[in-house]
Design a protein around this motif. Structure first.
Motif, PDB file in Angstrom:
ATOM      1  N   GLU A   1      13.754  -7.012  10.374  1.00 54.29           N
ATOM      2  CA  GLU A   1      12.877  -8.024  10.973  1.00 54.29           C
ATOM      3  C   GLU A   1      12.019  -8.392   9.869  1.00 54.29           C
ATOM      4  O   GLU A   1      11.567  -7.855   9.065  1.00 54.29           O
ATOM      5  N   PRO A   2      11.326  -9.958   9.955  1.00 54.78           N
ATOM      6  CA  PRO A   2      10.284 -10.104   8.926  1.00 54.78           C
ATOM      7  C   PRO A   2       8.902  -9.177   8.997  1.00 54.78           C
ATOM      8  O   PRO A   2       8.512  -8.854  10.065  1.00 54.78           O
ATOM      9  N   TYR A   3       8.590  -8.712   7.776  1.00 58.28           N
ATOM     10  CA  TYR A   3       7.676  -7.990   7.494  1.00 58.28           C
ATOM     11  C   TYR A   3       6.405  -8.419   8.153  1.00 58.28           C
ATOM     12  O   TYR A   3       6.044  -9.715   7.960  1.00 58.28           O
ATOM     13  N   GLY A   4       5.517  -7.627   8.753  1.00 58.66           N
ATOM     14  CA  GLY A   4       4.149  -7.978   9.037  1.00 58.66           C
ATOM     15  C   GLY A   4       3.403  -6.465   9.357  1.00 58.66           C
ATOM     16  O   GLY A   4       3.825  -5.797   9.680  1.00 58.66           O
ATOM     17  N   GLU A   5       2.031  -6.577   8.879  1.00 55.01           N
ATOM     18  CA  GLU A   5       1.329  -5.583   9.100  1.00 55.01           C
ATOM     19  C   GLU A   5      -0.177  -5.802   9.194  1.00 55.01           C
ATOM     20  O   GLU A   5      -0.670  -6.876   8.653  1.00 55.01           O
TER      21      GLU A   5
ATOM     22  N   ASN B   1      -1.446  -7.522  -4.202  1.00 55.61           N
ATOM     23  CA  ASN B   1      -0.672  -6.976  -5.699  1.00 55.61           C
ATOM     24  C   ASN B   1       0.029  -5.820  -5.303  1.00 55.61           C
ATOM     25  O   ASN B   1       1.096  -5.521  -5.614  1.00 55.61           O
ATOM     26  N   ALA B   2      -0.416  -4.764  -4.201  1.00 55.05           N
ATOM     27  CA  ALA B   2       0.163  -3.705  -4.152  1.00 55.05           C
ATOM     28  C   ALA B   2       1.324  -3.936  -3.197  1.00 55.05           C
ATOM     29  O   ALA B   2       2.289  -3.357  -3.406  1.00 55.05           O
ATOM     30  N   LEU B   3       1.314  -4.986  -2.292  1.00 53.70           N
ATOM     31  CA  LEU B   3       2.344  -5.249  -1.385  1.00 53.70           C
ATOM     32  C   LEU B   3       3.482  -5.980  -2.177  1.00 53.70           C
ATOM     33  O   LEU B   3       4.590  -6.018  -1.825  1.00 53.70           O
ATOM     34  N   ARG B   4       3.138  -6.544  -3.039  1.00 50.54           N
ATOM     35  CA  ARG B   4       4.099  -7.691  -3.858  1.00 50.54           C
ATOM     36  C   ARG B   4       4.392  -8.834  -2.968  1.00 50.54           C
ATOM     37  O   ARG B   4       5.790  -9.064  -3.308  1.00 50.54           O
ATOM     38  N   ILE B   5       3.479  -9.279  -2.073  1.00 50.68           N
ATOM     39  CA  ILE B   5       3.984 -10.594  -1.464  1.00 50.68           C
ATOM     40  C   ILE B   5       2.955 -11.358  -1.464  1.00 50.68           C
ATOM     41  O   ILE B   5       1.544 -11.094  -1.819  1.00 50.68           O
TER      42      ILE B   5
ATOM     43  N   THR C   1       6.064   0.929  -1.318  1.00 54.82           N
ATOM     44  CA  THR C   1       6.523  -0.209  -1.678  1.00 54.82           C
ATOM     45  C   THR C   1       7.717   0.100  -2.592  1.00 54.82           C
ATOM     46  O   THR C   1       8.591  -0.697  -2.958  1.00 54.82           O
ATOM     47  N   ASN C   2       7.455   1.114  -3.285  1.00 52.89           N
ATOM     48  CA  ASN C   2       8.347   1.690  -4.403  1.00 52.89           C
ATOM     49  C   ASN C   2       9.599   2.221  -3.741  1.00 52.89           C
ATOM     50  O   ASN C   2      10.881   2.194  -4.243  1.00 52.89           O
ATOM     51  N   GLU C   3       9.377   2.416  -2.390  1.00 51.95           N
ATOM     52  CA  GLU C   3      10.710   3.111  -1.674  1.00 51.95           C
ATOM     53  C   GLU C   3      11.441   1.809  -0.949  1.00 51.95           C
ATOM     54  O   GLU C   3      12.625   1.935  -0.884  1.00 51.95           O
ATOM     55  N   ILE C   4      10.602   0.928  -0.267  1.00 50.87           N
ATOM     56  CA  ILE C   4      11.193   0.215   0.483  1.00 50.87           C
ATOM     57  C   ILE C   4      10.443  -1.403   0.234  1.00 50.87           C
ATOM     58  O   ILE C   4       9.242  -1.553   0.482  1.00 50.87           O
ATOM     59  N   GLU C   5      11.223  -2.341  -0.134  1.00 55.13           N
ATOM     60  CA  GLU C   5      10.658  -3.684  -0.485  1.00 55.13           C
ATOM     61  C   GLU C   5      10.300  -4.555   0.989  1.00 55.13           C
ATOM     62  O   GLU C   5      11.133  -4.761   1.631  1.00 55.13           O
ATOM     63  N   PRO C   6       9.016  -4.754   1.274  1.00 54.51           N
ATOM     64  CA  PRO C   6       8.777  -5.825   2.265  1.00 54.51           C
ATOM     65  C   PRO C   6       9.786  -6.926   2.248  1.00 54.51           C
ATOM     66  O   PRO C   6       9.880  -7.765   1.017  1.00 54.51           O
ATOM     67  N   THR C   7      10.176  -7.688   3.177  1.00 57.14           N
ATOM     68  CA  THR C   7      11.007  -8.896   3.027  1.00 57.14           C
ATOM     69  C   THR C   7      10.069 -10.022   3.583  1.00 57.14           C
ATOM     70  O   THR C   7       9.137  -9.922   4.303  1.00 57.14           O
TER      71      THR C   7
ATOM     72  N   LEU D   1      -9.163   1.894  -2.090  1.00 55.91           N
ATOM     73  CA  LEU D   1      -8.374   2.253  -3.146  1.00 55.91           C
ATOM     74  C   LEU D   1      -7.308   3.346  -2.864  1.00 55.91           C
ATOM     75  O   LEU D   1      -6.178   3.444  -3.152  1.00 55.91           O
ATOM     76  N   ALA D   2      -7.668   4.077  -1.781  1.00 53.05           N
ATOM     77  CA  ALA D   2      -6.682   5.146  -1.224  1.00 53.05           C
ATOM     78  C   ALA D   2      -5.546   4.192  -0.495  1.00 53.05           C
ATOM     79  O   ALA D   2      -4.226   4.714  -0.563  1.00 53.05           O
ATOM     80  N   LEU D   3      -5.899   3.284   0.107  1.00 45.86           N
ATOM     81  CA  LEU D   3      -4.765   2.569   0.766  1.00 45.86           C
ATOM     82  C   LEU D   3      -3.862   2.044  -0.078  1.00 45.86           C
ATOM     83  O   LEU D   3      -2.768   1.830   0.080  1.00 45.86           O
ATOM     84  N   VAL D   4      -4.486   1.247  -1.113  1.00 43.87           N
ATOM     85  CA  VAL D   4      -3.568   0.738  -2.206  1.00 43.87           C
ATOM     86  C   VAL D   4      -2.705   1.511  -2.629  1.00 43.87           C
ATOM     87  O   VAL D   4      -1.542   1.508  -2.931  1.00 43.87           O
ATOM     88  N   GLU D   5      -3.057   2.925  -3.081  1.00 47.36           N
ATOM     89  CA  GLU D   5      -2.174   4.032  -3.599  1.00 47.36           C
ATOM     90  C   GLU D   5      -0.984   3.939  -2.704  1.00 47.36           C
ATOM     91  O   GLU D   5       0.081   4.388  -2.958  1.00 47.36           O
ATOM     92  N   GLU D   6      -1.226   4.219  -1.371  1.00 47.53           N
ATOM     93  CA  GLU D   6      -0.388   4.480  -0.223  1.00 47.53           C
ATOM     94  C   GLU D   6       0.345   3.426  -0.346  1.00 47.53           C
ATOM     95  O   GLU D   6       1.659   3.586  -0.027  1.00 47.53           O
ATOM     96  N   ILE D   7       0.073   2.228  -0.209  1.00 44.30           N
ATOM     97  CA  ILE D   7       0.794   1.054  -0.208  1.00 44.30           C
ATOM     98  C   ILE D   7       1.784   0.969  -1.449  1.00 44.30           C
ATOM     99  O   ILE D   7       3.056   0.860  -1.315  1.00 44.30           O
TER     100      ILE D   7
END
Length: 229
Positions: free
Chosen positions: A4-8, A29-33, A223-229, A213-219
């Motif tokens: 499914e297309p990524y959305g959050e 930048n954290a999401l890389r989209i 994203t290192n595990e699963i790339e958003p599409t 900043l905590a959220l950015v580290e979590e993202i």
């Protein structure tokens, strides 16, 4: 199987002195989209709830922006600034020591309900295709037309002259800095906004928001595990 297309949607407690765009850029930048935006600007000197939408959820930005807002903060009476907050130098207006809580409450009552409000010159509103704050910084006067807004609640939570603490519930497009200006004018002593926190947008509360900043580290970890599409 096609993903499914990524959305959050992210609820973020915007840090002091960060612009809303700074926050979006950090999340992007954290999401890389590329498809990331926010639902309602907070000034750099304001803190509190910023809704950031990513991917297909950017289609919901206008819906979030249209929802009721709640703010808490402080006004200072007896002085003003050109921006009606601490972005510009403080200009003394009049001694406010004679002002009573009853007078403040009476003035606030006149600023509650369906009102016409003139946005501040130091704002991101466009007039003739230009941001008015750009004109203001060049010393160019721009005629600002009054706009209808709704202030459904305007509560004074504490008054220690010259500091007025408040809680405001209002519609989209309401400028709290303009309410500071108008309160000062009604009291004939001037006023400016010294702090502001957005505590709610619709049913979303700042108490539920992430620290940026905590959220950015979590993202980043995700994203290192699963790339958003």
């Amino acid at each position: 199987m096609q993903q499914e297309p990524y959305g959050e949607v992210f609820l973020i407690n915007k840090p002091l002195e960060w612009t809303s765009f700074d926050v979006v850029k950090k999340v992007r930048n954290a999401l890389r989209i590329k498809k990331v935006g926010h639902a309602g600007t907070l000034d750099p000197l304001a803190t509190g709830l910023l809704i950031v939408c990513a991917g297909k959820m950017t289609k919901q930005i206008d819906t979030f922006m249209g929802q009721e807002k709640e703010y808490t903060g402080t006004f200072v009476i007896g002085a003003t600034t050109d921006s009606f907050d601490l972005e510009q130098p403080i200009i003394p207006v009049a001694d406010p020591s004679h002002i009573t809580l009853e007078q403040v409450i009476a003035a606030v009552a006149e600023l509650t309900g369906d009102i016409l409000q003139i946005p501040p010159m130091h704002s991101a509103i466009k007039v003739d295709g230009k941001r008015v704050y750009e004109s203001a910084r060049k010393g160019v006067d721009v005629k600002m037309e009054p706009r209808p807004v709704t202030v459904s609640e305007f509560e004074i939570t504490k008054f220690e002259n010259p500091v007025v603490e408040f809680r405001i519930v209002c519609s989209k497009g309401t400028y709290i800095r303009s309410l500071a200006r108008d309160l000062g004018e009604k009291l004939n002593v001037g006023a400016y906004m010294s702090s502001l926190c957005r505590t709610r947008i619709g049913n979303f509360k700042n108490s539920e928001a992430h620290e940026l900043l905590a959220l950015v580290e979590e993202i980043k970890a995700r994203t290192n595990e699963i790339e958003p599409t």
